[in-house]
Design an enzyme around this catalytic site. Structure first.
Site, short mmCIF file in Angstrom:
data_model
loop_
_atom_site.label_atom_id
_atom_site.label_comp_id
_atom_site.label_asym_id
_atom_site.label_seq_id
_atom_site.Cartn_x
_atom_site.Cartn_y
_atom_site.Cartn_z
N HIS A 61 0.82 -1.21 0.00
CA HIS A 61 0.00 0.00 0.00
C HIS A 61 0.86 1.26 0.00
CE1 HIS A 61 -3.91 -2.01 0.59
NE2 HIS A 61 -3.17 -2.92 1.19
N ASP A 111 -6.25 4.79 1.26
CA ASP A 111 -6.36 3.49 0.58
C ASP A 111 -7.60 2.77 1.10
OD1 ASP A 111 -5.74 1.98 2.91
OD2 ASP A 111 -3.61 1.96 2.45
N TRP A 129 -0.69 -7.21 -6.86
CA TRP A 129 -0.88 -6.23 -7.93
C TRP A 129 0.36 -5.36 -8.15
CZ3 TRP A 129 -3.29 -6.66 -12.01
CH2 TRP A 129 -3.62 -5.57 -12.84
N ASN A 130 1.08 -5.00 -7.08
CA ASN A 130 2.33 -4.25 -7.28
C ASN A 130 3.30 -5.03 -8.15
OD1 ASN A 130 1.67 -1.95 -5.91
ND2 ASN A 130 3.00 -2.31 -4.17
#
Length: 482
Positions: A18, A116, A369-370
């Site tokens: 995040h 977030d 996802w990163n």
């Protein structure tokens, strides 16, 4: 008196997954859209040291500040069965007083608060202080669609059809979510993770906008549904802005033993293996992966974490070493047999720099996802090995919709055999590699175009910046009139 620049306050929950995209969003607001920005990071003892390291090791624009909020103690609010999503939500809730105090102490009140997914309860602070409020989804538009659509469904229908009967979960205008890919909190509506997830899905559409770490060409169907009042638009009351891909850039002049080893390998010959900061395999699965890598006869870099006990998922092995210095959770002689073609790196490696190296030709990944975006922006094909969270959805999208990955047929908790691992690695590095790599390189160009001036993601963030400038002028005019 008000500042003449919009000021964005960004709130990141614990964890690099995040913090990094939130930080990159703040940097783009500063460098490309004329903002001041402050990134507030809710920390644990572990993430505090990670955040401090990242803060020191990467260039931060002068007009961007990073404020590490003090770690919060949630030990009395959780038990051994409390899921990670619930724990993060509780941490963010407990950090709200520190956030309110920190914002109130600022010389100028920020124009907007961007949080977030775990920070939507901070909307109350933005409303108190007359700030615009946005949520930043550090995952896909498809995950956003699931999140905001789920609260509109009858929970008993979801439980009966999806959880018990394993029927796909339908999302209007979007791909359905298969049971085997479902997001874990959906499985038990009596679990606190489900309760927190539903709350987030209810609160997000009340924002002034929802930012997503994707781009138009990557998810056109889903983004279209999110903007279509006949499909999901009535649920997503807030406008949705695709602003990605936001990933950590390569550090200029990086050097390490790993990168030095890569310099000596042929182009596109190395498969990089990593399951992220939170991905750990069982001892048996670790052994099978080691044999699969060896049998594939491909060059590799493997970021290895000590396995969890097969009968106790949270207990880390106290590892020893054999005579050739091979850790005792790897096959006997593994390091000796593979010393010329493989590199085993304990715990951590400079992933961004590795993935951008010309010698790397594929990425075996958990599909966080990163990591996925880092692979795509470097034009790399992937081997999809999802472990938890929304990674199953990501793997399906990568293989079936986007076409940049090959997915293992076996899925956790089933142990993936060495034969399947060998075959799948060969598919990506040899058999299907050229076609998948060509598709990945097309998306790399698409991502670069989206972020460039006039591109879809640049323009989306410009709309957000414009709204903030309008709000700033309104507040300034109101203050002068008073």
């Amino acid at each position: 008196m008000q500042t003449t620049k919009p000021h964005a306050a960004l709130l990141a929950s614990p964890g690099m997954g995040h913090f990094i995209p939130v930080l990159e969003l703040g940097k783009r607001l500063v460098s490309e859209h004329g903002f001041n920005a402050t990134v507030f990071v809710v920390t644990t003892d572990t993430s505090l040291s990670q955040s401090q390291l990242l803060k020191k090791s990467h260039p931060i624009p002068k007009l961007l500040d990073i404020v590490l909020l003090p770690p919060v103690d949630i030990s009395t609010l959780i038990n051994p069965t409390t899921g990670i999503l619930a724990q993060l939500a509780i941490m963010m809730r407990q950090a709200l007083p520190s956030l309110r105090q920190a914002i109130s102490a600022m010389k100028f009140c920020p124009t907007a608060l961007i949080v977030d997914i775990f920070g939507t309860e901070a909307f109350a602070i933005s409303e108190e202080l007359n700030m615009l409020k946005y949520v930043f989804i550090t995952s896909t538009a498809w995950f956003l669609a699931l999140t905001i659509h789920l609260p509109t469904l009858d929970a008993k229908v979801v439980e009966e059809e999806h959880v018990r009967n394993h029927e796909p979960l339908m999302i209007p205008g979007c791909s359905s979510v298969r049971f085997e890919d479902t997001f874990e909190p959906v499985l038990d509506r009596n679990n606190q993770m489900y309760i927190e997830y539903i709350r987030m899905g209810v609160q997000m559409p009340t924002a002034d906008g929802i930012l997503v770490n994707t781009w138009q060409d990557l998810e056109p169907k889903t983004l279209g549904a999110l903007g279509d009042k006949r499909k999901l638009g009535w649920v997503a009351q807030a406008p949705v802005y695709a602003v990605g891909p936001l990933v950590r850039p390569v550090k200029p002049g990086s050097s390490s033993d790993v990168l030095g080893w890569l310099d000596m390998q042929p182009q596109q010959s190395v498969v990089y293996v990593s399951f992220g900061s939170g991905g750990t395999l069982s001892a048996k699965q670790t052994t099978e992966l080691a044999w699969g890598l060896e049998l594939s006869e491909q060059r590799f870099i493997w970021v290895v974490r000590p396995p969890v006990e097969d009968d106790a998922a949270a207990a880390i092995f106290k590892t020893g070493h054999r005579s050739d210095n091979t850790p005792d959770f790897l096959p006997d002689g593994f390091l000796t047999r593979n010393q010329k073609k493989g590199l085993v790196v304990p715990m951590w490696a400079p992933q961004t720099e590795i993935l951008s190296h010309p010698s790397v030709g594929g990425f075996l990944s958990h599909c966080g996802w990163n990591s996925t975006l880092e692979s795509i922006v470097n034009g790399l094909p992937m081997i999809a090995w999802p472990l938890y969270a929304e990674q199953g959805m990501n793997a399906t999208m990568l293989t079936e919709d986007i076409g940049v990955a090959v997915r293992l047929k076996s899925t956790p908790p089933v142990v993936v055999s060495r034969e399947e691992i060998e075959t799948t690695i060969r598919q990506v590095m040899e058999d299907k590699g050229d076609a998948i790599r060509a598709r990945a390189k097309t998306l790399k160009s698409s991502a670069e175009k989206a972020l460039s001036k006039g591109g879809s993601s640049y323009n989306s963030l410009s709309y957000v910046a414009n709204d903030c400038e309008i709000r700033l002028r309104y507040i300034k005019t109101k203050a002068e009139g008073a």
